[in-house]
Design an enzyme around this catalytic site. Sequence first.
Site, PDB file in Angstrom:
ATOM      1  N   ARG A  50       1.224  -1.178  -0.332  1.00 13.86           N
ATOM      2  CA  ARG A  50       0.043   0.108  -0.136  1.00 13.86           C
ATOM      3  C   ARG A  50       0.701   1.292   0.042  1.00 13.86           C
ATOM      4  NH1 ARG A  50       2.116   2.244   4.040  1.00 13.86           N
ATOM      5  NH2 ARG A  50       0.552   3.738   3.358  1.00 13.86           N
ATOM      6  N   GLY A  51       0.473   2.578  -0.544  1.00 17.46           N
ATOM      7  CA  GLY A  51       1.326   3.612   0.141  1.00 17.46           C
ATOM      8  C   GLY A  51       1.313   3.557  -1.874  1.00 17.46           C
ATOM      9  N   ALA A  52       1.030   5.086  -2.373  1.00 18.51           N
ATOM     10  CA  ALA A  52       1.231   5.618  -3.455  1.00 18.51           C
ATOM     11  C   ALA A  52       2.120   4.678  -4.657  1.00 18.51           C
ATOM     12  CB  ALA A  52       0.056   7.246  -4.070  1.00 18.51           C
ATOM     13  N   ARG A  95      -7.207  -0.447  -7.300  1.00 22.74           N
ATOM     14  CA  ARG A  95      -7.599   0.479  -6.168  1.00 22.74           C
ATOM     15  C   ARG A  95      -7.390   1.863  -6.742  1.00 22.74           C
ATOM     16  NH1 ARG A  95      -3.999   1.221  -0.884  1.00 22.74           N
ATOM     17  NH2 ARG A  95      -6.212   1.731   0.035  1.00 22.74           N
ATOM     18  N   GLN A 201      -2.455   3.129  10.083  1.00 21.11           N
ATOM     19  CA  GLN A 201      -1.132   3.042   9.193  1.00 21.11           C
ATOM     20  C   GLN A 201       0.184   3.740  10.369  1.00 21.11           C
ATOM     21  OE1 GLN A 201      -4.037   3.243   7.118  1.00 21.11           O
ATOM     22  NE2 GLN A 201      -4.261   2.657   5.835  1.00 21.11           N
ATOM     23  N   ASP A 242      -1.993  10.603  -2.603  1.00 19.61           N
ATOM     24  CA  ASP A 242      -2.045   9.767  -3.108  1.00 19.61           C
ATOM     25  C   ASP A 242      -2.943  10.260  -4.728  1.00 19.61           C
ATOM     26  OD1 ASP A 242      -3.098   8.662  -0.212  1.00 19.61           O
ATOM     27  OD2 ASP A 242      -3.112   7.211  -2.282  1.00 19.61           O
ATOM     28  N   ASN A 252      -5.724  12.551   0.048  1.00 20.12           N
ATOM     29  CA  ASN A 252      -3.874  11.530   0.219  1.00 20.12           C
ATOM     30  C   ASN A 252      -4.662  10.998   1.688  1.00 20.12           C
ATOM     31  OD1 ASN A 252      -1.696  11.616   1.422  1.00 20.12           O
ATOM     32  ND2 ASN A 252      -1.909  12.209   3.213  1.00 20.12           N
ATOM     33  N   LYS A 253      -4.630  10.001   2.684  1.00 20.68           N
ATOM     34  CA  LYS A 253      -5.464   9.656   3.399  1.00 20.68           C
ATOM     35  C   LYS A 253      -6.611   9.941   4.173  1.00 20.68           C
ATOM     36  CE  LYS A 253      -5.757   5.600   4.330  1.00 20.68           C
ATOM     37  NZ  LYS A 253      -6.030   5.025   3.058  1.00 20.68           N
TER      38      LYS A 253
END
Length: 356
Positions: A50-52, A95, A201, A242, A252-253
Amino acid sequence: MAFKSKIKTIEWVENKSRMIDQTILPKEFKTVDITTTEEMYRAIKDMIVRGAPAIGIAGAHGVALGAIELSKTEKNKEEFLNKLAQKAEYLKSSRPTAVNLMWAVDKQMQLANQTQGSSKEITKALIENGIKLENEDIEINKKMGDYGAEVVPKGAAILTHCNAGALATVGYGTALGVIRSAYAKDPTIKVFADETRPRQQGARLTTWELTQDGIPTTLITDGMCSYFMSKGMIDMVIVGADRIAANGDTANKIGTYTVAIAAKYHNIPFYIAAPLSTIDLNIKSGKEIPIEERNHEEVTHINGDWICAKNVNIINPGFDVTPNELITGIITEKGILKPDYTKSVKSAFNELMHKS
Ligand code: MRU
């Protein structure tokens, strides 16, 4: 002090994509080998990776794995390319928010279509390009770290949200890369890490990464940030991204927008750190960024246990959008972009396109 992160989150090893399983950290450290496009789709969707930037590399590896599978059976080049394009679209559907995934998969498909020769030769080119993108990711993060460290005041307390670290990239990290570079110059800086509900996270990954590097880190829950800002205990905010729209609005998150509003109210600089591959010029403003809706169990359960009434309504967007006017600067590998973002984002992106 020169910092070297020991973590390689995703790596091409012996015709497989090897990745750290981020669903079980920090309890357990384990790597998983991914061998097919279908496995890669699941690994991205289930957030093993995970993570862009990391899912960008996962997408690039996923196309290479698809080519390996197809080259065993598909001798006709046109058919090979058609079937590979289907696999690429499938990977991109895993995603929706982080544009790095689409960017890397499209880059691989461009290469596949341009490469002369047989399906075997195309496969070889895709594997090599996947490895090249991996290496470039670390270099880009280090450049971002150098630029970003310049704006970190001496002894600063930096708030970060989610995990934009080595684990969200191949290594070193974006927001945490800036923190690593700043810490190498000034070991008196410290970090406040937001827990980042619902998947934690910040608690599970950011504190794991930073404490291993000896960077002083305090874990707080998401609702606490404005309290600490009001006490003068936070000097700046640095988060990842992201997708960045053409006007600088940044996804973003979930929870990032709240932090940005609180930072503006308390007059605290709020920075985004992201590679230029996170920019999407096709999207004019944040309103058009697709926001992933995730499984409701992430909200209703903690560690497998129900934490709420069973008949309550649930909504679980994975990301939010911070409007450009709340962003002090966007730290990239080409320098720090400043308002007017419509101009600075476009010219930085065009420079990247020109060079690649
Ligand atoms: O849902 P996740 O964990 O993939 O979300 C990650 C984030 O929002 C990160 O902050 C972002 O991808 C930047 S990572 C360098």
